[in-house]
Design an enzyme around this catalytic site. Sequence first.
Site, mmCIF file in Angstrom:
data_model
loop_
_atom_site.group_PDB
_atom_site.id
_atom_site.type_symbol
_atom_site.label_atom_id
_atom_site.label_comp_id
_atom_site.label_asym_id
_atom_site.label_seq_id
_atom_site.Cartn_x
_atom_site.Cartn_y
_atom_site.Cartn_z
ATOM 1 N N HIS A 81 0.983 -1.353 0.044
ATOM 2 C CA HIS A 81 0.018 0.043 0.077
ATOM 3 C C HIS A 81 0.743 1.436 0.066
ATOM 4 C CE1 HIS A 81 -3.859 -1.969 1.657
ATOM 5 N NE2 HIS A 81 -3.469 -2.400 0.478
ATOM 6 N N LYS A 99 -8.033 -0.337 2.477
ATOM 7 C CA LYS A 99 -7.600 -0.604 3.955
ATOM 8 C C LYS A 99 -6.711 -1.605 4.416
ATOM 9 C CE LYS A 99 -9.866 -4.029 4.901
ATOM 10 N NZ LYS A 99 -9.146 -5.336 5.274
ATOM 11 N N ASP A 183 -6.766 -5.994 10.011
ATOM 12 C CA ASP A 183 -7.665 -6.505 8.685
ATOM 13 C C ASP A 183 -9.201 -5.951 8.941
ATOM 14 O OD1 ASP A 183 -8.565 -7.847 6.431
ATOM 15 O OD2 ASP A 183 -8.906 -9.506 7.373
HETATM 16 N N1 LIG Z 1 -12.852 -3.059 1.593
HETATM 17 C C1 LIG Z 1 -12.946 -4.188 1.895
HETATM 18 O O1 LIG Z 1 -14.333 -4.713 2.346
HETATM 19 C C2 LIG Z 1 -11.835 -5.295 1.489
HETATM 20 C C3 LIG Z 1 -12.355 -6.503 1.381
HETATM 21 C C4 LIG Z 1 -11.170 -7.469 1.032
HETATM 22 C C5 LIG Z 1 -9.845 -6.965 0.941
HETATM 23 N N2 LIG Z 1 -9.566 -5.758 1.180
HETATM 24 C C6 LIG Z 1 -8.225 -4.912 1.119
HETATM 25 O O2 LIG Z 1 -7.685 -5.029 -0.189
HETATM 26 C C7 LIG Z 1 -6.393 -5.393 -0.530
HETATM 27 C C8 LIG Z 1 -6.217 -6.622 -1.495
HETATM 28 O O3 LIG Z 1 -7.012 -7.763 -0.613
HETATM 29 P P1 LIG Z 1 -7.549 -9.062 -1.496
HETATM 30 O O4 LIG Z 1 -8.423 -9.791 -0.859
HETATM 31 O O5 LIG Z 1 -7.890 -8.759 -2.942
HETATM 32 O O6 LIG Z 1 -6.057 -9.882 -1.722
HETATM 33 P P2 LIG Z 1 -5.383 -10.854 -2.774
HETATM 34 O O7 LIG Z 1 -4.426 -11.281 -2.375
HETATM 35 O O8 LIG Z 1 -6.912 -11.653 -2.945
HETATM 36 O O9 LIG Z 1 -5.504 -10.006 -4.180
HETATM 37 C C9 LIG Z 1 -4.326 -9.033 -3.999
HETATM 38 C C10 LIG Z 1 -4.080 -9.005 -5.688
HETATM 39 O O10 LIG Z 1 -2.842 -8.143 -5.730
HETATM 40 C C11 LIG Z 1 -2.036 -8.560 -6.966
HETATM 41 N N3 LIG Z 1 -0.561 -8.248 -6.642
HETATM 42 C C12 LIG Z 1 0.270 -8.661 -5.615
HETATM 43 N N4 LIG Z 1 1.439 -8.104 -5.756
HETATM 44 C C13 LIG Z 1 1.142 -7.479 -6.896
HETATM 45 C C14 LIG Z 1 2.234 -6.290 -7.514
HETATM 46 N N5 LIG Z 1 3.520 -6.206 -7.314
HETATM 47 N N6 LIG Z 1 1.784 -5.977 -8.722
HETATM 48 C C15 LIG Z 1 0.602 -6.200 -9.379
HETATM 49 N N7 LIG Z 1 -0.481 -7.146 -8.684
HETATM 50 C C16 LIG Z 1 0.040 -7.637 -7.329
HETATM 51 C C17 LIG Z 1 -2.193 -10.430 -6.544
HETATM 52 O O11 LIG Z 1 -1.757 -11.138 -7.711
HETATM 53 C C18 LIG Z 1 -3.596 -10.265 -6.311
HETATM 54 O O12 LIG Z 1 -4.450 -10.459 -7.414
HETATM 55 C C19 LIG Z 1 -5.971 -5.603 0.976
HETATM 56 O O13 LIG Z 1 -5.361 -4.702 1.405
HETATM 57 C C20 LIG Z 1 -7.071 -5.917 2.055
HETATM 58 O O14 LIG Z 1 -6.925 -5.509 3.121
HETATM 59 C C21 LIG Z 1 -10.549 -4.871 1.336
#
Ligand SMILES: NC(=O)c1ccc[n+]([C@@H]2O[C@H](COP(=O)([O-])OP(=O)(O)OC[C@H]3O[C@@H](n4cnc5c(N)ncnc54)[C@H](O)[C@@H]3O)[C@@H](O)[C@H]2O)c1
Length: 353
Positions: A81, A99, A183
């Site tokens: 982030h 977040k 989280d």
């Molecule tokens: N607002 C919400 O309700 C909510 C819900 C779930 C997750 N989140 C947040 O969203 C973020 C992602 O969570 P998630 O569940 O999607 O995780 P995830 O691991 O499922 O997805 C992350 C994605 O980022 C990609 N990635 C990783 N490193 C990368 C890079 N260097 N360049 C490009 N792509 C890259 C991965 O390939 C993956 O597809 C987290 O910070 C999490 O806290 C928020």
Amino acid sequence: MKTNGTVGFGFVGLGWPGMMHARAAAALPGTCAAASCDLGAERRAAFAAEFSPDHTYEEYDDLLADPAVDAVVISLPNFLHASATLAALRAGKHVLCEKPPTMNVSEIEAVQREATERGLIYAFSRQSRFCSKMLAARKLVAEGALGTVYFARAERVRSRGIPVGVGGWFLEKAKSGGGAMIDIGVHALDAVWYLAGCPRPVAVSAQVTQHFRHTLPEGTKYDVEDGGYATIRFEGGMVMHLEVSWAANVTHAIPKSHWTGHELEDTTLYGDRATLRLNPPTLYTMDGMERVETPLATGPETNAFETQMANFLGAVRTGTPPVSNVGQAVSLMKMLMAIYESSAAGQEIRLVG
Ligand SMILES: NC(=O)c1ccc[n+]([C@@H]2O[C@H](COP(=O)([O-])OP(=O)(O)OC[C@H]3O[C@@H](n4cnc5c(N)ncnc54)[C@H](O)[C@@H]3O)[C@@H](O)[C@H]2O)c1
């Protein structure tokens, strides 16, 4: 921004939240999916099939160099982030980042400096601030319907909902910054804090715990907490009790959500004139010895991701601060980090004076 006012979005990280933000932007006039980016080919393909972005990238530095991108939505694992947000701001892009805003206080302070110096919009994603019951409740509290709020309870308790993420990053402190507290604790804490008008935090006393390793496959790398319990005192006298868990043996008829098992999500603010509870959205008063329940008029349910995106877009277009602004992100990170610090030190952490 194009001469016709269209804002070009670049989506970085294409898991569930990335897709939700893209759908929200697509639903608003004057936006286009200029670019998308993910390391995963399947996620890139799924995004392209739904949104047909002008460009698709594997590396976010390439997306940030794309002149058609005006604003970047970052939905990467937590450890990216800060670096992705700073790189986006340095490339002259506005940022909406998932977040938690960052993994520690110094990172978000660097983001604050960069965004302020460059006059760019930074917002952190807190879609729950934009759901209809929260909007109605926020208005009511701001109008003084509760009187003085002296105590609040924030609860987010899952029966079985330890997230993994691509490669298991949620479970490793170096990549996530923490477990259940950073989280989903951030959602619970922010719900009370935002409703109360974002008062200044004064002191934090907390304990985080790990008791549910036995629910994970043997050998899983797992060095974060699955539960966290905190008391936070605020300027003006409000005290918050925060109770957060990824996994617990729950006691009562908490509804089931689609993948976390049972999930309790509750927010209660006690005032000297009335008490407010968000689930279900209700105001409680007393008539003599009788409790009086008044359901909140919340209006039609809106898509909170869309309302949040409309707020971000408005901020980008007009230069006004978004609802979830960088100063609040700094305070949130201070509270979250004080929770971990208090737990490690076994004592209260003061945030002022
Ligand atoms: N607002 C919400 O309700 C909510 C819900 C779930 C997750 N989140 C947040 O969203 C973020 C992602 O969570 P998630 O569940 O999607 O995780 P995830 O691991 O499922 O997805 C992350 C994605 O980022 C990609 N990635 C990783 N490193 C990368 C890079 N260097 N360049 C490009 N792509 C890259 C991965 O390939 C993956 O597809 C987290 O910070 C999490 O806290 C928020």
